[in-house]
Design a protein around this motif. Structure first.
Motif, PDB file in Angstrom:
ATOM      1  N   ARG A 112      13.741  39.287  44.918  1.00  0.00           N
ATOM      2  CA  ARG A 112      13.411  39.042  46.401  1.00  0.00           C
ATOM      3  C   ARG A 112      14.495  39.574  47.136  1.00  0.00           C
ATOM      4  O   ARG A 112      14.433  38.962  48.538  1.00  0.00           O
ATOM      5  N   HIS A 134      -4.413  26.411  49.718  1.00  0.00           N
ATOM      6  CA  HIS A 134      -3.613  25.289  50.146  1.00  0.00           C
ATOM      7  C   HIS A 134      -2.911  25.615  51.729  1.00  0.00           C
ATOM      8  O   HIS A 134      -2.866  26.608  51.914  1.00  0.00           O
ATOM      9  N   GLN A 170       2.395  21.835  49.218  1.00  0.00           N
ATOM     10  CA  GLN A 170       1.401  22.640  49.378  1.00  0.00           C
ATOM     11  C   GLN A 170       0.081  21.894  48.919  1.00  0.00           C
ATOM     12  O   GLN A 170      -0.489  22.090  47.633  1.00  0.00           O
ATOM     13  N   ARG A 217      -4.959  40.385  51.392  1.00  0.00           N
ATOM     14  CA  ARG A 217      -4.633  40.325  49.671  1.00  0.00           C
ATOM     15  C   ARG A 217      -4.889  38.752  49.830  1.00  0.00           C
ATOM     16  O   ARG A 217      -4.485  37.976  50.550  1.00  0.00           O
ATOM     17  N   PHE A 224       0.460  23.897  43.472  1.00  0.00           N
ATOM     18  CA  PHE A 224       1.613  24.201  43.435  1.00  0.00           C
ATOM     19  C   PHE A 224       2.538  23.382  43.787  1.00  0.00           C
ATOM     20  O   PHE A 224       2.738  22.164  43.347  1.00  0.00           O
ATOM     21  N   HIS A 256       6.534  40.200  44.136  1.00  0.00           N
ATOM     22  CA  HIS A 256       7.465  39.114  44.375  1.00  0.00           C
ATOM     23  C   HIS A 256       7.432  37.918  43.536  1.00  0.00           C
ATOM     24  O   HIS A 256       8.278  37.202  43.629  1.00  0.00           O
ATOM     25  N   ASP A 257       6.350  37.963  42.369  1.00  0.00           N
ATOM     26  CA  ASP A 257       6.462  36.923  41.735  1.00  0.00           C
ATOM     27  C   ASP A 257       6.903  37.229  40.311  1.00  0.00           C
ATOM     28  O   ASP A 257       6.868  36.302  39.287  1.00  0.00           O
ATOM     29  N   ASP A 284      -4.468  35.057  48.168  1.00  0.00           N
ATOM     30  CA  ASP A 284      -3.501  34.264  47.311  1.00  0.00           C
ATOM     31  C   ASP A 284      -4.122  33.411  46.322  1.00  0.00           C
ATOM     32  O   ASP A 284      -5.070  32.622  46.767  1.00  0.00           O
ATOM     33  N   ALA A 285      -3.652  33.313  45.181  1.00  0.00           N
ATOM     34  CA  ALA A 285      -3.942  32.196  44.199  1.00  0.00           C
ATOM     35  C   ALA A 285      -5.526  31.747  44.151  1.00  0.00           C
ATOM     36  O   ALA A 285      -5.953  30.903  44.250  1.00  0.00           O
ATOM     37  N   ARG A 342      12.003  33.339  41.024  1.00  0.00           N
ATOM     38  CA  ARG A 342      11.672  34.394  41.592  1.00  0.00           C
ATOM     39  C   ARG A 342      12.572  35.220  42.530  1.00  0.00           C
ATOM     40  O   ARG A 342      12.349  36.098  43.079  1.00  0.00           O
ATOM     41  N   PHE A 371       3.979  24.821  39.655  1.00  0.00           N
ATOM     42  CA  PHE A 371       5.371  24.586  39.990  1.00  0.00           C
ATOM     43  C   PHE A 371       6.425  23.521  39.328  1.00  0.00           C
ATOM     44  O   PHE A 371       7.598  23.216  39.427  1.00  0.00           O
ATOM     45  N   GLU A 379      -5.779  38.181  44.255  1.00  0.00           N
ATOM     46  CA  GLU A 379      -4.758  38.039  43.379  1.00  0.00           C
ATOM     47  C   GLU A 379      -5.134  36.652  42.264  1.00  0.00           C
ATOM     48  O   GLU A 379      -5.509  35.693  42.523  1.00  0.00           O
ATOM     49  N   TYR A 398       4.269  30.811  51.618  1.00  0.00           N
ATOM     50  CA  TYR A 398       2.720  30.543  51.061  1.00  0.00           C
ATOM     51  C   TYR A 398       2.585  28.977  51.147  1.00  0.00           C
ATOM     52  O   TYR A 398       1.572  28.602  50.586  1.00  0.00           O
ATOM     53  N   ASP A 421       7.841  27.287  50.133  1.00  0.00           N
ATOM     54  CA  ASP A 421       7.323  28.248  49.276  1.00  0.00           C
ATOM     55  C   ASP A 421       7.465  29.737  50.012  1.00  0.00           C
ATOM     56  O   ASP A 421       6.531  30.578  49.743  1.00  0.00           O
TER      57      ASP A 421
HETATM   58  C1  NOJ Z   1       0.952  33.120  44.427  1.00  0.00           C
HETATM   59  C2  NOJ Z   1       1.842  33.920  45.377  1.00  0.00           C
HETATM   60  O1  NOJ Z   1       1.940  35.120  45.013  1.00  0.00           O
HETATM   61  C3  NOJ Z   1       3.284  33.267  45.122  1.00  0.00           C
HETATM   62  O2  NOJ Z   1       4.366  33.713  45.599  1.00  0.00           O
HETATM   63  C4  NOJ Z   1       3.002  31.791  45.554  1.00  0.00           C
HETATM   64  O3  NOJ Z   1       3.988  30.830  45.299  1.00  0.00           O
HETATM   65  C5  NOJ Z   1       1.617  31.068  44.911  1.00  0.00           C
HETATM   66  N1  NOJ Z   1       0.635  32.002  45.033  1.00  0.00           N
HETATM   67  C6  NOJ Z   1       1.420  29.983  45.815  1.00  0.00           C
HETATM   68  O4  NOJ Z   1       0.910  30.328  47.208  1.00  0.00           O
END
Ligand code: NOJ
Ligand code: MG
Length: 587
Positions: free
Chosen positions: A426, A121, A190, A220, A186, A356-357, A222-223, A422, A167, A291, A81, A78
């Motif tokens: 990128r 994760h 992960q 930042r 995810f 990036h998402d 994540d998730a 995505r 995913f 996030e 990530y 990923d």
């Molecule tokens: C959010 C991230 O911005 C994304 O790119 C990622 O795939 C997922 N979290 C899993 O970490």
């Protein structure tokens, strides 16, 4: 006259004493996707030395802060990530020494570095996962392991419930050696870490401190919504989203895997780690931005409260999730006010235009609207977030199924990958019109292809042009230093379906008016509904496509705004005695 002067002095003094803002509260954070910013060693993948060599670009844009998507050791399923060592740097990006050099150079230039903390994760290649899968003492419960619900007639284990991964497919994966399923919200690679294990919780706090010791200004995160799940593993209910297939995430609602009470508490605990670090070192705030794509009422809970603070800010994604190319000016007004209505009054606002998402801002809204949107980001109160390349108006790149590398795209398959991938947002930063757009000297291509438009759309051209997206961006960053933009009141009005306007006003300071024609027809704009504005306004900034130039005076009661044009107008304060700094801006 004397009275007015005294008043000016009093207002100025007063504002000095009440302007107690912390360093981050008016910043624009620039997101770098490390694989795609700058490649220093010609392997077609961006890296830390590449970022270091281009920090000056961030300065040139007028920015002081950058957040980097993950740079840690990773099998790159990923693209970072999926972390296999939280304390080390991924080999394609460099080494710890490269990080230290990057950090020193950033410090020299006065740029703060924010790292991406990925707590939910790890990679399945992380040592912890291997140890956990083998039930090694101390690591048994580092991940979320569950017995099979039963076995089908062929002896195949049945997952404990209906939960789907973000995913695609089941969120459960069977490990034969342990004879249990593990949870992965995810990719399969992960596995979710188990936050009900105090040892793991402490381990992750230590990782935060490890990077703070290396000088980072914050994280930042994540998730965040996914940290905890209900313990009884209830099935999640159907969403009845007509577009979602049964194995897709959107097929279900997620009340039992998202935003649990324990999750908010974990965020508050991390805040305490940051605050304690700050207090025991230099008293410079280390920030946390979370996030969480969630309902706004849940989202604001991440801020915590006076006694138990949480995130300094939780990303406001409404300009991504709630608005698009079909939105009217009324929709914009409603969405901006929606965020401000729920944000607790004492907190700083923030606005995210891209990441990036999600597809690039120019592709979501249409290339003609890029300037109008960057202008909006910059005149709204509080923090802004810019995704690398949006300052030059980069667009999505077409990526074929054969070129697709994003795991969500791959899982969706050739017929549906375009709905999820995505990769388009990128692709490499477009520096100039040379080979690989100046991003890499690779002879074997770049990890994702460069957008075909790079010969025209690149930073070098935009610096040389008489006016460009980038030059506008620079001027907007200067405008943000105005006290009215930093501290003033906001008033948003949709004057028609297509004309979005807002004012920023502050007693004793110049006022600013933002006008954006979202539509493809020219509009006659009448700003009379803003009774507080004078009858004449000066054009301070314009979109690149504008027909009226800087310095022109326009009438409040009516002026023409062409298709997709955007303006920032100013009105001098009756109280201000000196000329505006803006008078020097275009000399
Ligand atoms: C959010 C991230 O911005 C994304 O790119 C990622 O795939 C997922 N979290 C899993 O970490
Ligand atoms: Mg490289």
């Amino acid at each position: 006259m004397f009275f007015i002067k005294c008043l000016v002095v009093a207002v100025t003094l007063c504002s000095v004493t009440i302007d107690a803002k912390d360093w981050w509260e008016n910043e624009v954070f620039y997101q770098i996707y490390p694989r795609s910013f700058m490649d220093s060693d010609g392997d077609g993948v961006g890296d830390l030395q590449g970022i270091k060599s281009k920090l000056q670009h961030i300065k040139d844009a007028g920015l002081n802060c950058t957040w980097l998507s993950p740079i840690f050791s990773s099998p790159m399923v990923d693209f970072g990530y999926d972390i296999s060592d939280f304390r080390n740097i991924h080999h394609e990006f460099g080494t710890i020494k490269d990080f230290e050099e990057l950090s020193a150079e950033a410090k020299r230039l006065g740029i703060k570095l924010i790292l991406d903390f990925v707590p939910n994760h790890s990679s399945d290649k992380h040592e912890w996962f291997q140890l956990s899968a083998n039930r090694t003492k101390g690591y048994e419960d580092y991940y979320v392991w569950v017995d099979a619900k039963g076995f089908d007639k062929d002896g195949k284990p049945i997952p404990p419930n209906n939960w789907n991964s973000n995913f695609g497919g089941s969120a459960w994966e069977w490990v034969e050696s342990r004879k249990q399923f593990y949870l992965h919200q995810f990719a399969i690679q992960q596995p979710d870490l188990n936050y009900r294990n105090p040892k793991l919780v402490q381990e992750m706090k230590d990782i935060i401190v490890y990077w703070l010791d290396k000088g980072v200004a914050g994280f930042r995160i994540d998730a965040v919504p996914f940290l905890f799940e209900v313990e009884d593993l209830r099935d999640e209910p159907r969403s009845y989203d007509p577009k979602a297939l049964p194995n897709e995430y959107a097929y279900l609602l997620h009340p039992y895997t998202n935003n649990l009470a324990e999750t908010y508490d974990m965020v508050y605990q991390w805040r305490a780690v940051l605050d304690n670090y700050t207090k025991s070192t230099d008293n410079v705030t280390r920030i946390m931005m979370t996030e969480a794509y969630a309902d706004i009422k849940q989202q604001v809970l991440y801020y915590g409260n006076d006694t138990t603070p949480g995130a300094h800010f939780t990303f406001n994604f409404l300009l991504i999730t709630d608005l698009n190319t079909n939105s009217t000016a009324h929709d914009f007004m409603f969405t901006i006010n929606k965020w401000l209505s729920y944000l607790p009054l004492e907190y700083t606002s923030n606005w995210v235009l891209g990441n990036h998402d999600n597809h690039r801002v120019g592709s979501r809204y249409g290339a003609q609207r890029i300037d109008g949107l960057n202008m909006l980001l910059m005149v709204l109160p509080g923090v802004g977030v810019t995704y690398y390349g949006d300052e030059i108006g980069m667009l999505d790149t077409f990526i074929s199924w054969e070129q697709t590398v994003d795991p969500i795209g791959l899982n969706a398959g050739p017929d549906r990958y375009q709905l999820f991938t995505r990769d388009p947002e990128r692709t490499p930063f477009q520096w100039d019109d040379s080979v690989n757009t100046g991003f890499s000297t690779s002879k074997n291509g770049t990890w994702l292809p460069v957008n075909e438009n790079y010969k025209d759309l690149n930073l070098k051209n935009q610096k040389a042009a008489s006016f460009s997206h980038f030059q506008l961006y620079q001027k907007l960053m200067v405008l943000r230093q105005e006290k009215t933009i930093r501290d003033g009141d906001l008033n948003v009005k949709a004057l028609s379906d297509n004309v979005l306007t807002l004012t920023r006003t502050l007693t004793g300071h110049d006022s600013f008016v933002y006008v954006f024609n979202l539509g493809g027809e020219k509009e006659n704009v009448n700003l009379e509904p803003y009774t507080e504005l004078p009858s004449k306004l000066k054009v301070e900034l314009t979109s690149v496509n504008a027909s009226v130039s800087f310095g022109t005076t326009v009438s409040k009661s009516g002026f023409t705004v062409g298709p997709y044009e955007a303006y920032i107008l100013s009105a001098q304060s009756l109280l201000s005695s000196s000329t505006s700094y803006l008078d020097t801006l275009f000399e």
